[in-house]
Every structure is written in structure tokens, then in C-alpha cells.
Design an enzyme around this catalytic site. Structure first.
Site, short mmCIF file in Angstrom:
data_model
loop_
_atom_site.label_atom_id
_atom_site.label_comp_id
_atom_site.label_asym_id
_atom_site.label_seq_id
_atom_site.Cartn_x
_atom_site.Cartn_y
_atom_site.Cartn_z
N LYS A 9 -14.08 1.57 -4.39
CA LYS A 9 -14.43 1.45 -2.97
C LYS A 9 -15.53 2.45 -2.57
CE LYS A 9 -9.87 -0.31 -1.53
NZ LYS A 9 -8.70 -0.10 -0.63
N TYR A 49 -11.00 -9.36 3.01
CA TYR A 49 -9.71 -8.83 3.46
C TYR A 49 -9.09 -9.68 4.58
CZ TYR A 49 -9.41 -4.52 0.66
OH TYR A 49 -9.27 -3.61 -0.37
N PHE A 57 -5.04 -2.12 11.19
CA PHE A 57 -6.08 -1.37 10.48
C PHE A 57 -7.25 -2.25 10.02
CE2 PHE A 57 -2.72 -2.40 7.33
CZ PHE A 57 -3.45 -3.10 6.37
N ARG A 85 -1.99 -2.33 -11.03
CA ARG A 85 -1.31 -1.85 -9.82
C ARG A 85 -0.59 -0.53 -10.11
NH1 ARG A 85 -2.72 -4.30 -5.02
NH2 ARG A 85 -0.79 -3.45 -4.24
N THR A 91 -0.40 2.37 -2.16
CA THR A 91 -1.47 2.32 -1.15
C THR A 91 -1.66 3.69 -0.49
OG1 THR A 91 -0.71 0.07 -0.71
CG2 THR A 91 -2.27 1.02 0.86
N ARG A 102 -5.04 6.78 -7.42
CA ARG A 102 -5.00 7.13 -6.00
C ARG A 102 -4.41 8.53 -5.78
NH1 ARG A 102 -3.25 1.12 -3.80
NH2 ARG A 102 -5.35 0.40 -3.27
N ASN A 112 -8.78 5.03 -0.22
CA ASN A 112 -7.92 5.21 -1.40
C ASN A 112 -8.60 4.77 -2.70
OD1 ASN A 112 -7.79 2.49 -0.96
ND2 ASN A 112 -5.59 2.38 -0.62
N HIS A 115 -9.44 -0.88 -5.11
CA HIS A 115 -8.69 -2.10 -4.76
C HIS A 115 -8.28 -2.75 -6.07
CE1 HIS A 115 -7.79 -6.18 -3.40
NE2 HIS A 115 -8.48 -6.56 -4.45
N GLU A 126 -10.41 -13.63 -6.39
CA GLU A 126 -11.24 -12.44 -6.12
C GLU A 126 -12.34 -12.28 -7.17
OE1 GLU A 126 -8.51 -9.17 -5.52
OE2 GLU A 126 -7.77 -10.02 -3.64
#
Ligand code: ATP
Ligand code: MG
Length: 137
Positions: A9, A49, A57, A85, A91, A102, A112, A115, A126
Site C-alpha cells: 500500500k 474497495y 472508514f 493472510r 487488520t 503488519r 497497514n 492488502h 483482484e
């Protein structure tokens, strides 16, 4: 073998963490199959998103994702979705386990660093969102 989509990100790109994050994936025995650096427009970030459009948010998240370049990549491994993950961590970085990306690099719930797709079906969608057939190795 399974493929999944990761995005490094904008916060992590700004902080010059691309190399460190890629190293984490290679160290964990993922194979990087495709990679690029791009700038998402607000509209593309909204679309990406859109599942979160009702969330409080959402607007902030869209602005953040369009705030600078990001690095989408396709990684491959057995159980890639689940293993990614795990490697990313929760998250909320404060709840992420020791040793996760993270936990090590994130600075807020929003910022964070990475993704990761949350299912095989979403991985497929995606991957197609960011990469064309000819960009896949
Ligand atoms: P991602 O989809 O980015 O891999 P995730 O699946 O762990 O992350 P989601 O619930 O899908 O988490 O949320 C998407 C992103 O929205 C989060 O990664 C984070 O950047 C942001 N986000 C989620 N919850 C919050 C929150 N409560 N406050 C601010 N930002 C949030
Ligand atoms: Mg998610």
C-alpha cells in the site's frame, strides 16, 4: 498451487519498505509471478474497495489508497490465500501476531502496509483487476 493478490500500500511505498516486504514473501517461499508500480485514481480505488462502501472508514480508505503509488503483485504457493493472510497478520496491527508484516511495519489500522485477497474467488477477481493475461508469467 494457488495464486493470490497482494498490494504493497501507499504508506509502505512512501516509507521505502517495498524491498523489505518483498523479502518477507520470498523468505516465506512464495513465488512472485507478476509485479508493477502504479498510481490508483480515486475512482479505481473506490471500485477496488467497493465491498466496504457502507463502512464508516470507506472514504478515508479510498483517499489513502489513491494518495500515492502502490505495488500490486501476484504471489504463488500452496494455500497462498490462507498463508498470505497469516503472513500479513490482523487488520489492526496491534492485534497482529509477532513476526507478521503488519505487526512489524504498520502504523495504524488504516495504514497497514499490505492488502491480501480474502478468498480464492476474490483472488481471481483482484488479479484480473490489476493484471492482463500477457503480464502473467
Ligand atoms: P485488506 O482488505 O486491505 O487486505 P483486511 O482484509 O485485513 O485488509 P478489511 O476489513 O478488508 O481488512 O479492510 C480493508 C482495509 O480498510 C484495511 O486493510 C484497512 O486499511 C482499512 N480499515 C479496515 N478497518 C478499518 C477501521 N476500523 N478504521 C480505519 N481503516 C480501516
Ligand atoms: Mg479485506
Amino acid at each position: 498451487m494457488e495464486q493470490t493478490l497482494v498490494i504493497i500500500k501507499p504508506d509502505a511505498v512512501k516509507r521505502k519498505l517495498i524491498g523489505k516486504i518483498l523479502q518477507r514473501y520470498e523468505r516465506a517461499e512464495f513465488t512472485i509471478r507478476a509485479i508493477k508500480i502504479i498510481q490508483l485514481s480515486e475512482n479505481r480505488a473506490k471500485e477496488f474497495y467497493s465491498v466496504h462502501q457502507e463502512k464508516p472508514f470507506y472514504n478515508d480508505l479510498v483517499a489513502f489508497m489513491a494518495s500515492g503509488p502502490c505495488v500490486p503483485l501476484i504471489i504463488e504457493a500452496e494455500d497462498a490465500v490462507m498463508r498470505n493472510r497469516e503472513l500479513m497478520g490482523a487488520t489492526n496491527y496491534k492485534e497482529a501476531k509477532e513476526g507478521t508484516i503488519r505487526r512489524e511495519f504498520a502504523t495504524s489500522i488504516q495504514e497497514n502496509c499490505v492488502h491480501g485477497s480474502d478468498s480464492a474467488e476474490n483472488s481471481h477477481k483482484e488479479i484480473r483487476f490489476f493484471f492482463t493475461e500477457s503480464e502473467l508469467v
